[in-house]
Design a protein around this motif. Structure first.
Motif, mmCIF file in Angstrom:
data_model
loop_
_atom_site.group_PDB
_atom_site.id
_atom_site.type_symbol
_atom_site.label_atom_id
_atom_site.label_comp_id
_atom_site.label_asym_id
_atom_site.label_seq_id
_atom_site.Cartn_x
_atom_site.Cartn_y
_atom_site.Cartn_z
ATOM 1 N N SER A 91 0.884 -1.268 -0.023
ATOM 2 C CA SER A 91 -0.098 0.061 -0.036
ATOM 3 C C SER A 91 0.948 1.166 0.012
ATOM 4 N N GLU A 92 0.688 2.029 -0.990
ATOM 5 C CA GLU A 92 1.283 3.324 -1.011
ATOM 6 C C GLU A 92 0.906 4.062 -0.013
ATOM 7 N N LYS A 93 -0.044 4.277 0.684
ATOM 8 C CA LYS A 93 -0.423 4.819 1.511
ATOM 9 C C LYS A 93 0.028 4.759 2.733
ATOM 10 N N ARG A 94 0.267 3.314 3.121
ATOM 11 C CA ARG A 94 1.042 2.945 4.190
ATOM 12 C C ARG A 94 2.331 3.195 4.197
ATOM 13 N N LYS A 95 2.899 3.225 2.990
ATOM 14 C CA LYS A 95 4.449 3.343 2.839
ATOM 15 C C LYS A 95 4.738 4.810 3.115
ATOM 16 N N LYS A 96 3.692 5.788 2.563
ATOM 17 C CA LYS A 96 3.865 7.110 2.790
ATOM 18 C C LYS A 96 3.943 7.310 4.551
ATOM 19 N N ALA A 97 2.951 6.579 5.207
ATOM 20 C CA ALA A 97 2.600 6.916 6.477
ATOM 21 C C ALA A 97 3.888 6.378 7.374
ATOM 22 N N GLU A 98 4.568 5.358 6.962
ATOM 23 C CA GLU A 98 5.656 4.959 7.579
ATOM 24 C C GLU A 98 6.462 5.947 7.629
ATOM 25 N N LYS A 99 6.829 6.330 6.229
ATOM 26 C CA LYS A 99 7.767 7.358 5.702
ATOM 27 C C LYS A 99 7.635 8.481 6.769
ATOM 28 N N LEU A 100 6.455 8.883 6.846
ATOM 29 C CA LEU A 100 6.321 10.234 7.631
ATOM 30 C C LEU A 100 6.472 10.017 9.194
ATOM 31 N N LYS A 101 6.108 8.773 9.527
ATOM 32 C CA LYS A 101 6.505 8.599 10.946
ATOM 33 C C LYS A 101 7.853 8.331 11.278
ATOM 34 N N SER A 102 8.612 7.861 10.367
ATOM 35 C CA SER A 102 10.090 7.326 10.540
ATOM 36 C C SER A 102 10.703 8.861 10.580
ATOM 37 N N ASP A 103 10.372 9.743 9.692
ATOM 38 C CA ASP A 103 10.873 11.030 9.429
ATOM 39 C C ASP A 103 10.680 11.971 10.791
ATOM 40 N N ILE A 154 10.074 10.748 13.886
ATOM 41 C CA ILE A 154 10.826 10.116 14.985
ATOM 42 C C ILE A 154 12.341 10.762 14.944
ATOM 43 N N SER A 155 12.820 10.508 13.703
ATOM 44 C CA SER A 155 14.164 10.979 13.660
ATOM 45 C C SER A 155 14.415 12.457 13.738
ATOM 46 N N LYS A 156 13.342 13.341 13.484
ATOM 47 C CA LYS A 156 13.268 14.842 13.613
ATOM 48 C C LYS A 156 13.572 15.074 14.940
ATOM 49 N N SER A 189 2.255 -4.225 14.298
ATOM 50 C CA SER A 189 2.951 -4.086 15.687
ATOM 51 C C SER A 189 4.169 -4.849 15.840
ATOM 52 N N ASP A 190 4.468 -5.971 15.150
ATOM 53 C CA ASP A 190 5.616 -6.904 15.114
ATOM 54 C C ASP A 190 6.779 -6.240 14.458
ATOM 55 N N MET A 191 6.211 -5.666 13.394
ATOM 56 C CA MET A 191 7.472 -5.019 12.619
ATOM 57 C C MET A 191 7.996 -3.763 13.669
ATOM 58 N N GLU A 192 6.913 -2.918 13.817
ATOM 59 C CA GLU A 192 7.213 -1.755 14.735
ATOM 60 C C GLU A 192 8.107 -2.261 16.024
ATOM 61 N N GLU A 193 7.872 -3.289 16.439
ATOM 62 C CA GLU A 193 8.366 -3.813 17.577
ATOM 63 C C GLU A 193 9.918 -3.961 17.310
ATOM 64 N N GLU A 194 10.244 -4.624 16.088
ATOM 65 C CA GLU A 194 11.403 -4.949 15.892
ATOM 66 C C GLU A 194 12.315 -3.421 15.311
ATOM 67 N N ARG A 195 11.585 -2.809 14.795
ATOM 68 C CA ARG A 195 12.059 -1.482 14.236
ATOM 69 C C ARG A 195 12.382 -0.598 15.464
ATOM 70 N N LYS A 196 11.502 -0.695 16.568
ATOM 71 C CA LYS A 196 11.897 0.205 17.627
ATOM 72 C C LYS A 196 13.093 -0.487 18.544
ATOM 73 N N LYS A 197 13.425 -1.735 18.549
ATOM 74 C CA LYS A 197 14.552 -2.336 18.899
ATOM 75 C C LYS A 197 15.625 -1.635 18.332
ATOM 76 N N LEU A 198 15.684 -1.616 16.958
ATOM 77 C CA LEU A 198 16.875 -1.176 16.203
ATOM 78 C C LEU A 198 17.252 0.236 16.460
ATOM 79 N N VAL A 199 16.084 1.096 16.677
ATOM 80 C CA VAL A 199 16.189 2.526 16.816
ATOM 81 C C VAL A 199 16.555 2.510 18.166
#
Length: 809
Positions: free
Chosen positions: A290-302, A304-306, A531-541
């Protein structure tokens, strides 16, 4: 007693031809009419006895005693008189039984004396005659007028007779000689005292200069010892400080190498963690359809980074501000003591002068040079706070500091900057008005100029000047200048770099906040469960964040260590330069002894010595030697004064002794003459008489002659009748003769003013005294002629006197 046997006259006055008069009896009278020349017999005796006064011989000039002729009779070419004395009792110091004395004078006035036919000097004649008590001016010869003179004399003149017969003229001469010597000594003493006082004035000035020179030498020697000792201690302290600094620098450099290794490893680990996160996110996004999800995750990642970046910026700003504060302490030059005081948190402590002012970069060098060490002065509320802090430093042996109590410190008088300057330096500094007295005290008297040459134009010495590039001209005229390198250049560059970095971070922070706000607006609502992916990503962050934190801590630690290393390297360079200067300084004191003393005590003493040396002013170093030389001359002159004073005392004692002897001799003579006077007057009149001084305590007072003829009261001779005066005067003269007996007595018309009764008294007295002494009386009084044993008549025939002998029954 020797007596006159005969008198021979030839060409003397009126005796033109050789005339011989023999005296067989003790009482002879020479009589004759007035003008017959009978008194010339007396003059002849006085002449041959050695009188040299023409007037005493009744002549204007001595050659007038020569017979001057008469009508057809020629004048004589000379006058000669000889007198023969009996010497059978050997009174005269010659072997002959007779002593013949003769005197001859020619018309040129040249006299020749002979003694028993031999030519001799007048002095020899006087010496021989003196042995028998015969003197040419003795009182045994009474001339015409002598009685009248006694009557007419003043008491002072009569006293001189006693002076004469007492022989005190000898003492008078001695006294006059002593007075002359005293006058000479007094004059020399006065002169030497003047020279001594002049020497003393110069000597006193030199003594003060010599003391100053000696004090200067002593202080200079002590100063050299203290400076040598202080230089030695500072050199030793600098050596020790250098060792500690090198050790500390080595430790820091090793620690820096270790941190650098750890920092490099942390950076590698961070890079690896960030790569894992990126790979994971790429994998996750790749699996998302989903392009929408990709965009949302991208926004969310940015987002968090900022936010993470925003938190990092806040921490970095805090760290940099902390570094700037630490470096600012170094820039302000606050030493350990100042930091210790300001860190106490004591109420009433406001901080160092440098911490209380804000200076634009353009004027920083000028303020640093003008303020100097006073920038470390600590501003406090009042004197009590200052004294409390001084005791605190003493009790903990922390060092020394200068305090500026606002209740006591006086601001510099406000002055208008001179024309040609940039203004008063105080006007270019920002500070709280509360601290104006202290800031004005440090900088208020300084004028800011572009270049030091501007100060010269305005007038060096009138103001205190500082230039923008750090040259300083004091009011005293001293000028300090040259190339000035700010001591805190490294720290200032670091502060500047960190300040610029903070500005950049603040700008980035501002932009990030705006971007976060925008991202949060565009963030869509979640549609699926990651949630699972987010948990993994959270650990990496979290792992990335952990690695970033480690890197950040290591970076901060590395920065601090590097800053400290740089600071220590700068300190080392400074210390090396200082050490080299100390070595050069101590080399000047290689031959100087040193002492062990606390440096602070030595510094205080050095300050005291320098102050004393300034107070001494210009010192004449030659004064010590000059003082010694002049002191020697002064002491010799002083000895001379003392010697003259001793001589003066000796002369005064001599004068007192002379005066005492003179008085004794005079009073003894007066007493003896007075006794004779009483006896003679009693024999003459049957009355009483006495001699006394007007002032019994003073030998310079007049002689009073008092007598009381029988039946009358005692009266002064000046109050008597004419006959009484004559009789009293004769009694006085006879008393003088009896006090100093002579072989013969010659009286010239002493009875001229007496009546018959008094003449008889005189004749009876002479008759009585002639039993012991020879009397030759010149008179034309019948009573006197009748009383004589032998009479010689004198007649004048054709201008020439002749002797006629008359034998009395």
């Amino acid at each position: 007693m020797p007596r006159i046997r005969k008198l021979k006259l030839h060409g003397f006055k009126s005796f033109a031809k050789k005339t011989v008069i023999t005296f067989p009896a003790n009482y002879s009278v020479i009589c004759g009419a007035n003008g017959s020349g009978k008194s010339n017999v007396l003059d002849a005796v006085c002449f041959v006895l050695g009188r040299i006064s023409a007037k005493s011989l009744r002549a204007d000039r001595m050659k007038e005693v020569i017979y001057h002729g008469w009508k057809n009779k020629k004048p004589s070419e000379f006058a000669e008189v000889s007198i023969t004395f009996d010497n059978s009792d050997g009174i005269f110091p010659v072997d002959d039984k007779e002593v013949v004395v003769s005197r001859r004078i020619n018309r040129k006035g040249i006299s020749i004396y002979k003694l028993n036919g031999k030519t001799v000097t007048r002095e020899k004649v006087l010496e021989i005659l003196g042995k028998a008590g015969i003197r040419p001016d003795g009182y045994n010869i009474i001339l015409q007028g002598d009685v009248t003179d006694i009557i007419e004399m003043s008491p002072l003149e009569r006293r001189t007779i006693i002076d004469e017969i007492s022989g005190i003229s000898e003492y008078e001469e001695k006294r006059k000689k002593a007075e002359r010597e005293l006058s000479t000594v007094e004059e020399r003493l006065k002169e030497v005292r003047i020279r001594l006082n002049e020497r003393f004035t110069v000597l006193e000035k030199l003594r003060q200069e010599a003391e100053a020179a000696e004090r200067y030498q002593k202080l200079s020697k002590e100063l050299e010892v203290l400076r040598a000792s202080l230089a030695k201690i500072r050199l030793e302290e600098a050596d020790e400080s250098m060792k500690k600094l090198v050790e500390k620098l080595d430790e820091l450099e090793k620690e820096g190498e270790k941190i650098e290794t750890e920092f490099s490893r942390a950076e590698s680990e961070l890079d690896e963690a960030e790569k894992k996160l990126r790979d994971f996110e790429s994998k996750v996004f790749a699996s998302v359809t989903s392009e929408k999800r990709k965009k949302a995750e991208k926004l969310k990642s940015d987002l968090i980074s900022k936010k993470e970046r925003l938190r990092f910026i806040a921490e970095e700003k805090s760290r940099l501000k902390n570094l700037i504060e630490k470096l600012s302490l170094i820039v302000r030059g606050e030493n350990r003591v100042v930091r210790e005081i300001t860190s106490l948190g004591r109420t009433g402590v406001y901080g160092s002068v440098s911490s209380l002012i804000t200076v634009p970069e353009k004027y920083r060098i000028a303020v640093e040079v003008a303020g100097g060490n006073h920038l470390n002065d600590i501003v406090v509320k009042n004197t009590d706070v200052a004294l409390e802090l001084i005791n605190y430093l003493k009790s903990r042996k922390l060092g020394r500091a200068t305090f500026l109590p606002l209740d006591k410190i006086k601001p510099r008088p406000e002055s208008k900057a001179p024309e040609g300057s940039l203004g008063m330096l105080l006007d270019f500094v920002e500070f709280d008005e509360k601290y104006r007295p202290a800031i004005s005290f440090v900088l208020g008297d300084t004028v800011l100029v572009e270049k030091i040459e501007d100060a010269k134009k305005i007038g060096i010495g009138k103001w205190r000047f500082v230039s923008l590039d750090g040259d300083l001209a004091e009011k005293s005229g001293a000028i300090i200048g040259g190339f000035y390198r700010p001591e805190k250049s490294f720290e200032l560059s670091e502060i500047s770099k960190y300040s610029k970095r903070i500005e950049e971070l603040e700008e980035e922070e501002k932009n990030l906040r705006a971007e976060i706000v925008e991202l949060e607006k565009n963030l869509p609502e979640p549609e699926e469960d990651f949630s699972d992916m987010e948990e993994e990503r959270k650990k990496l962050v979290e792992e990335v964040e952990k690695k970033r934190k480690i890197r950040r801590e290591l970076y901060e630690k590395r920065t601090i260590i590097q800053s400290n290393i740089n600071r220590l390297r700068i300190q080392k360079a400074r210390l090396e330069a200082e050490l080299e200067n100390l070595k050069l300084e101590f080399r000047n004191y290689q031959q100087t002894e040193t002492v062990k003393m606390e440096p602070e005590v030595m510094e205080n003493r050095i300050s005291q010595i320098l102050s004393e040396l300034r107070d001494l002013g210009p010192v004449n170093m030659k004064a010590v030697e000059e003082y010694k030389l002049l002191k020697k001359d002064y002491d010799e002159l002083k000895k001379k004064v003392e010697k003259l004073e001793d001589e003066r005392e000796r002369i005064l004692e001599l004068m007192m002794d002379i005066e005492r002897k003179r008085r004794n001799v005079f009073m003894e003579t007066l007493r003896a003459v007075s006794e004779q006077f009483k006896k003679v007057f009693r024999d003459l009149t049957g009355g009483e008489a006495e001699l006394r001084l007007e002032d019994p305590e003073s030998l310079e007072s007049g002689l009073i002659i008092e007598a009381s003829p029988k039946g009358k009261k005692l009266m002064n001779i000046d109050a008597m009748s004419g006959g009484e005066k004559t009789l009293t005067a004769l009694a006085f003269l006879f008393a003088l003769q009896r006090f100093r007996p002579a072989p013969f007595y010659i009286l010239d018309e002493v009875d001229a003013a007496l009546d018959k009764a008094n003449t008889k008294k005189i004749n009876e007295l002479i008759k009585k005294y002639s039993e012991e002494s020879q009397f030759i009386v010149i008179s034309h009084n019948d009573t006197t002629i009748q009383s004589a044993d032998c009479v010689f008549g004198v007649t004048m025939e054709e201008g020439e006197s002749k002797i006629v002998g008359i034998k009395m029954p």
